[in-house]
Design a protein around this motif. Structure first.
Motif, PDB file in Angstrom:
ATOM      1  N   GLY A  81       0.804  -1.217   0.000  1.00  0.00           N
ATOM      2  CA  GLY A  81       0.000   0.000   0.000  1.00  0.00           C
ATOM      3  C   GLY A  81       0.835   1.264   0.000  1.00  0.00           C
ATOM      4  O   GLY A  81       0.448   2.278   0.585  1.00  0.00           O
ATOM      5  N   GLY A  82       2.004   1.218  -0.638  1.00  0.00           N
ATOM      6  CA  GLY A  82       2.881   2.378  -0.724  1.00  0.00           C
ATOM      7  C   GLY A  82       3.807   2.551   0.472  1.00  0.00           C
ATOM      8  O   GLY A  82       4.634   3.449   0.491  1.00  0.00           O
ATOM      9  N   ARG A  83       3.699   1.672   1.466  1.00  0.00           N
ATOM     10  CA  ARG A  83       4.523   1.753   2.677  1.00  0.00           C
ATOM     11  C   ARG A  83       5.604   0.685   2.616  1.00  0.00           C
ATOM     12  O   ARG A  83       5.337  -0.465   2.283  1.00  0.00           O
ATOM     13  N   ALA A  84       6.824   1.072   2.959  1.00  0.00           N
ATOM     14  CA  ALA A  84       7.954   0.145   2.878  1.00  0.00           C
ATOM     15  C   ALA A  84       7.871  -0.915   3.967  1.00  0.00           C
ATOM     16  O   ALA A  84       7.559  -0.620   5.122  1.00  0.00           O
ATOM     17  N   LEU A  85       8.143  -2.160   3.564  1.00  0.00           N
ATOM     18  CA  LEU A  85       8.321  -3.264   4.502  1.00  0.00           C
ATOM     19  C   LEU A  85       9.794  -3.639   4.444  1.00  0.00           C
ATOM     20  O   LEU A  85      10.257  -4.143   3.431  1.00  0.00           O
ATOM     21  N   GLY A  86      10.499  -3.427   5.493  1.00  0.00           N
ATOM     22  CA  GLY A  86      11.921  -3.746   5.498  1.00  0.00           C
ATOM     23  C   GLY A  86      12.174  -5.173   5.948  1.00  0.00           C
ATOM     24  O   GLY A  86      11.272  -6.013   5.993  1.00  0.00           O
ATOM     25  N   LYS A  87      13.414  -5.449   6.302  1.00  0.00           N
ATOM     26  CA  LYS A  87      13.785  -6.756   6.842  1.00  0.00           C
ATOM     27  C   LYS A  87      13.258  -6.827   8.274  1.00  0.00           C
ATOM     28  O   LYS A  87      13.456  -5.898   9.052  1.00  0.00           O
ATOM     29  N   PRO A  88      12.608  -7.918   8.645  1.00  0.00           N
ATOM     30  CA  PRO A  88      11.968  -7.955   9.963  1.00  0.00           C
ATOM     31  C   PRO A  88      12.941  -7.993  11.130  1.00  0.00           C
ATOM     32  O   PRO A  88      12.659  -7.441  12.196  1.00  0.00           O
ATOM     33  N   GLY A  89      14.064  -8.677  10.966  1.00  0.00           N
ATOM     34  CA  GLY A  89      15.052  -8.727  12.025  1.00  0.00           C
ATOM     35  C   GLY A  89      14.771  -9.736  13.132  1.00  0.00           C
ATOM     36  O   GLY A  89      15.672 -10.084  13.887  1.00  0.00           O
ATOM     37  N   GLY A  90      13.535 -10.205  13.247  1.00  0.00           N
ATOM     38  CA  GLY A  90      13.205 -11.168  14.292  1.00  0.00           C
ATOM     39  C   GLY A  90      11.851 -11.810  14.067  1.00  0.00           C
ATOM     40  O   GLY A  90      11.096 -11.422  13.163  1.00  0.00           O
ATOM     41  N   ARG A  91      11.540 -12.788  14.895  1.00  0.00           N
ATOM     42  CA  ARG A  91      10.346 -13.622  14.727  1.00  0.00           C
ATOM     43  C   ARG A  91       9.043 -12.824  14.795  1.00  0.00           C
ATOM     44  O   ARG A  91       8.169 -12.953  13.933  1.00  0.00           O
ATOM     45  N   ASP A  92       8.867 -12.019  15.821  1.00  0.00           N
ATOM     46  CA  ASP A  92       7.599 -11.314  16.013  1.00  0.00           C
ATOM     47  C   ASP A  92       7.304 -10.364  14.865  1.00  0.00           C
ATOM     48  O   ASP A  92       6.168 -10.292  14.385  1.00  0.00           O
ATOM     49  N   ARG A  93       8.319  -9.639  14.425  1.00  0.00           N
ATOM     50  CA  ARG A  93       8.125  -8.700  13.308  1.00  0.00           C
ATOM     51  C   ARG A  93       7.858  -9.454  12.007  1.00  0.00           C
ATOM     52  O   ARG A  93       7.042  -9.009  11.188  1.00  0.00           O
ATOM     53  N   ALA A  94       8.487 -10.596  11.802  1.00  0.00           N
ATOM     54  CA  ALA A  94       8.231 -11.397  10.596  1.00  0.00           C
ATOM     55  C   ALA A  94       6.785 -11.869  10.565  1.00  0.00           C
ATOM     56  O   ALA A  94       6.110 -11.789   9.533  1.00  0.00           O
ATOM     57  N   ILE A  95       6.297 -12.347  11.697  1.00  0.00           N
ATOM     58  CA  ILE A  95       4.897 -12.796  11.769  1.00  0.00           C
ATOM     59  C   ILE A  95       3.957 -11.625  11.507  1.00  0.00           C
ATOM     60  O   ILE A  95       2.989 -11.739  10.739  1.00  0.00           O
ATOM     61  N   GLU A  96       4.261 -10.487  12.090  1.00  0.00           N
ATOM     62  CA  GLU A  96       3.430  -9.295  11.888  1.00  0.00           C
ATOM     63  C   GLU A  96       3.395  -8.886  10.424  1.00  0.00           C
ATOM     64  O   GLU A  96       2.331  -8.579   9.872  1.00  0.00           O
ATOM     65  N   GLN A  97       4.566  -8.879   9.759  1.00  0.00           N
ATOM     66  CA  GLN A  97       4.607  -8.513   8.341  1.00  0.00           C
ATOM     67  C   GLN A  97       3.772  -9.466   7.497  1.00  0.00           C
ATOM     68  O   GLN A  97       3.015  -9.034   6.622  1.00  0.00           O
ATOM     69  N   LEU A  98       3.922 -10.769   7.739  1.00  0.00           N
ATOM     70  CA  LEU A  98       3.186 -11.736   6.931  1.00  0.00           C
ATOM     71  C   LEU A  98       1.685 -11.662   7.195  1.00  0.00           C
ATOM     72  O   LEU A  98       0.879 -11.867   6.273  1.00  0.00           O
ATOM     73  N   MET A  99       1.282 -11.342   8.400  1.00  0.00           N
ATOM     74  CA  MET A  99      -0.148 -11.132   8.682  1.00  0.00           C
ATOM     75  C   MET A  99      -0.670  -9.939   7.878  1.00  0.00           C
ATOM     76  O   MET A  99      -1.775  -9.982   7.333  1.00  0.00           O
TER      77      MET A  99
END
Length: 197
Positions: A81-99
């Motif tokens: 949606g025009g917002r950058a998704l960077g490298k998650p760096g860890g488990r919780d952020r990866a799950i959040e990004q994929l959700m």
């Protein structure tokens, strides 16, 4: 017997194992060097502008130390949606990004820049559109545990198990999604006088 064609030394301005493995496909001698570049989005900067700027900045920083070389810089970011998704760096952020990506289209912008002697400068950009299937929380957790994609923009590895997360994708260059658009890079290298098949 003909000698191999000569061109300036080739340096990949990256320590990414993904980019190194992709560049090895071209069977050209090269070495890798870490660029000293701050990777952050600037105020009011689009994702496309950011990756183009960072790809050039990485190449320029390494080229400043090796003006005799051809230097390849590359950068990638996912855009939801025009917002950058960077490298998650860890488990919780990866799950959040994929959700966040579940059931939605995500664009991956991959820029490449080639700098060389005499002010040589060529650049290209690839945009790959990925359509994520609707993902259940349990499936996301299993995926993240299995592959641990913490150093990948968008929290997945398309060259691995991450391909299971997609409904489809639209791309002119499948290598771009891994981190280095080889089709575009081959065009840039040819323009710089490097002989390729």
């Amino acid at each position: 017997m003909n000698e191999a064609p000569q061109h300036p030394p080739l340096i990949l301005a990256s320590t990414s194992s993904y980019r190194r493995e992709l560049l090895q496909r071209l069977r050209l001698p090269f070495r890798c060097e870490r660029p000293q570049v701050e990777e952050a989005q600037q105020a009011n900067e689009t994702v496309e502008s950011m990756v183009a700027r960072l790809a050039r900045a990485k190449a320029a920083e390494v080229a400043s130390r090796h003006p005799e070389a051809l230097v390849i810089g590359s950068d990638q970011a996912a855009s939801l949606g025009g917002r950058a998704l960077g490298k998650p760096g860890g488990r919780d952020r990866a799950i959040e990004q994929l959700m966040q990506c579940s059931g939605r289209p995500v664009e991956f912008h991959t820029a490449v820049c080639l700098l060389g002697p005499g002010g040589l400068e060529f650049a290209a950009m690839d945009t790959t559109r990925v359509r994520f299937r609707t993902l259940e929380a349990e499936a996301i957790a299993r995926y993240v545990e299995a592959e641990q994609p913490f150093d990948c923009a968008g929290s997945f590895k398309c060259e691995g198990l991450g391909i299971c997360l997609f409904e489809g994708l639209d791309s002119e260059d499948p290598t771009a999604l891994v981190g280095l658009p080889l089709i575009a890079l081959c065009k840039l290298l040819r323009r710089a006088g490097v002989e390729l098949p």
